[in-house]
Scaffold this active site. Structure first.
Site, PDB file in Angstrom:
ATOM      1  N   ASN A 140     -28.694 -23.188 -12.276  1.00 12.89           N
ATOM      2  CA  ASN A 140     -29.568 -22.332 -11.478  1.00 12.89           C
ATOM      3  C   ASN A 140     -29.793 -22.868 -10.063  1.00 12.89           C
ATOM      4  O   ASN A 140     -29.959 -22.083  -9.119  1.00 12.89           O
ATOM      5  CB  ASN A 140     -30.889 -22.120 -12.206  1.00 12.89           C
ATOM      6  N   HIS A 166     -34.705 -16.458 -20.050  1.00 14.40           N
ATOM      7  CA  HIS A 166     -34.746 -14.999 -20.045  1.00 14.40           C
ATOM      8  C   HIS A 166     -35.886 -14.422 -20.884  1.00 14.40           C
ATOM      9  O   HIS A 166     -36.073 -14.766 -22.049  1.00 14.40           O
ATOM     10  CB  HIS A 166     -33.426 -14.432 -20.592  1.00 14.40           C
ATOM     11  N   HIS A 176     -48.433 -16.571 -18.940  1.00 19.31           N
ATOM     12  CA  HIS A 176     -49.551 -15.735 -18.491  1.00 19.31           C
ATOM     13  C   HIS A 176     -50.787 -16.600 -18.388  1.00 19.31           C
ATOM     14  O   HIS A 176     -51.243 -17.192 -19.360  1.00 19.31           O
ATOM     15  CB  HIS A 176     -49.778 -14.584 -19.469  1.00 19.31           C
ATOM     16  N   GLU A 236     -57.769 -12.152 -14.313  1.00 21.35           N
ATOM     17  CA  GLU A 236     -58.464 -12.190 -13.030  1.00 21.35           C
ATOM     18  C   GLU A 236     -59.205 -13.513 -12.838  1.00 21.35           C
ATOM     19  O   GLU A 236     -59.811 -14.052 -13.768  1.00 21.35           O
ATOM     20  CB  GLU A 236     -59.429 -11.017 -12.905  1.00 21.35           C
ATOM     21  N   ARG A 292     -46.400 -12.081 -10.130  1.00 21.37           N
ATOM     22  CA  ARG A 292     -47.450 -11.256  -9.520  1.00 21.37           C
ATOM     23  C   ARG A 292     -48.756 -12.033  -9.381  1.00 21.37           C
ATOM     24  O   ARG A 292     -49.484 -12.222 -10.344  1.00 21.37           O
ATOM     25  CB  ARG A 292     -47.686  -9.999 -10.344  1.00 21.37           C
ATOM     26  N   GLN A 303     -35.831 -16.956 -14.718  1.00 17.93           N
ATOM     27  CA  GLN A 303     -34.648 -16.198 -15.099  1.00 17.93           C
ATOM     28  C   GLN A 303     -34.953 -14.714 -15.350  1.00 17.93           C
ATOM     29  O   GLN A 303     -36.089 -14.256 -15.231  1.00 17.93           O
ATOM     30  CB  GLN A 303     -33.987 -16.852 -16.308  1.00 17.93           C
ATOM     31  N   ASP A 304     -33.916 -13.990 -15.726  1.00 15.36           N
ATOM     32  CA  ASP A 304     -33.977 -12.526 -15.865  1.00 15.36           C
ATOM     33  C   ASP A 304     -35.117 -12.082 -16.782  1.00 15.36           C
ATOM     34  O   ASP A 304     -35.234 -12.540 -17.921  1.00 15.36           O
ATOM     35  CB  ASP A 304     -32.657 -12.006 -16.437  1.00 15.36           C
ATOM     36  N   HIS A 341     -47.865 -13.997 -14.604  1.00 13.30           N
ATOM     37  CA  HIS A 341     -49.035 -13.185 -14.254  1.00 13.30           C
ATOM     38  C   HIS A 341     -50.252 -13.899 -14.814  1.00 13.30           C
ATOM     39  O   HIS A 341     -50.112 -14.938 -15.476  1.00 13.30           O
ATOM     40  CB  HIS A 341     -48.902 -11.773 -14.834  1.00 13.30           C
ATOM     41  N   ASP A 362     -51.437 -10.966  -7.971  1.00 14.83           N
ATOM     42  CA  ASP A 362     -52.313  -9.900  -7.478  1.00 14.83           C
ATOM     43  C   ASP A 362     -53.550  -9.694  -8.344  1.00 14.83           C
ATOM     44  O   ASP A 362     -54.406  -8.877  -8.019  1.00 14.83           O
ATOM     45  CB  ASP A 362     -51.537  -8.578  -7.360  1.00 14.83           C
ATOM     46  N   GLU A 363     -53.656 -10.411  -9.430  1.00 11.15           N
ATOM     47  CA  GLU A 363     -54.863 -10.356 -10.277  1.00 11.15           C
ATOM     48  C   GLU A 363     -55.392 -11.771 -10.388  1.00 11.15           C
ATOM     49  O   GLU A 363     -56.296 -12.167  -9.675  1.00 11.15           O
ATOM     50  CB  GLU A 363     -54.544  -9.755 -11.651  1.00 11.15           C
TER      51      GLU A 363
END
Length: 255
Positions: A240, A154, A159, A122, A97, A113-114, A119, A99-100
């Site tokens: 993979n 997994h 972050h 901001e 994501r 992976q799963d 993320h 988006d921040e």
């Protein structure tokens, strides 16, 4: 007239059975078609690959940039200012994501992976960049930077602000937050890196260890011939890369 009335119920029953079989056949064919289409079109724009929304902390609206040789599973989510390089595999339930904090970059031949989460905090406030939440790599700034030939196993989380160098393995349920991991490293399952620590190239972080100071990071063991996981990432990459190619309908050979 008597004969017609005797035959009519059987004729109606036969038509009803035929109609049921036709409807069932159409439903089966539709399911099969949708499954095939989902695999082939997963790397194109769809409900799980979409632009971010404009917000007070990020006014720019960006669409993910995804190589044609990269496979994003229909049950994964890729949003916003994200760049995925060549031959990347994004598994079911992964979330990337931008988006921040943004942008998020993932290099060639890496895998997400799963259940993996990428993320970041901001990176914009009142139209100005939040420098403390950005990492510079090769003269460019990122919220999250994942190098080439990286395996994110997994349920691991990277972050931002965070960097993971080339040819590094991040183990299951590991966390990299406000930290940098060098190239040719192994972060074993459940390990956590925090508080701006920098892991030098060619080191490994033992399973479950929490590294919160640079002094701890500097004392991490060096990967040598005796280390049991020194070649782990090579095998994970091979699998993979093959999955990405095969799900896209191409060759199963590694790139």
């Amino acid at each position: 007239m008597y004969k017609i009335s005797r035959v009519m119920p059987k004729f109606v029953l036969a038509l009803l059975i035929l109609a049921i079989l036709v409807v069932a056949g159409c439903g089966s064919q539709q399911t099969s078609t949708n499954t095939t289409s989902g695999a082939a079109d997963s790397a194109s724009a769809s409900s799980n690959i979409k632009s971010n929304v404009a917000t007070s902390f990020n006014k720019e609206v960006d669409t993910p940039q995804i190589s044609a040789s990269t496979f994003v599973d229909p049950m994964a989510s890729v949003i916003g200012n994200v760049q995925l390089g060549d031959n990347v595999y994004v598994a079911p339930m992964a979330s990337v994501r931008g988006d921040e904090g943004q942008p998020i970059f993932v290099g060639n031949n890496s895998n997400i992976q799963d259940g993996v989460v990428l993320h970041a905090l901001e990176t914009e406030e009142n139209g100005e960049p939040v420098e403390k939440n950005l990492c510079e790599v090769n003269g460019q700034k990122y919220s999250v930077y994942i190098g080439s030939h990286v395996s994110l196993a997994h349920q691991s989380q990277v972050h931002g602000p965070a960097v993971v160098g080339n040819d590094t393995f991040i183990g299951m349920q590991a966390l990299v937050f406000k930290a940098k991991v060098g190239s040719n490293c192994v972060v074993e399952p459940g390990a956590k890196l925090l508080n701006g620590v920098v892991v030098a190239d060619g080191r490994y972080v033992p399973a479950g260890m929490v590294v919160t100071t640079q002094e701890q990071a500097d004392k991490l063991p060096v990967i040598d011939e005796s280390y049991s996981m020194k070649d782990l990432n090579k095998g994970v990459l091979h699998v993979n890369e093959g999955l990405a190619a095969s799900y896209l309908g191409g060759s199963a050979e590694s790139h």
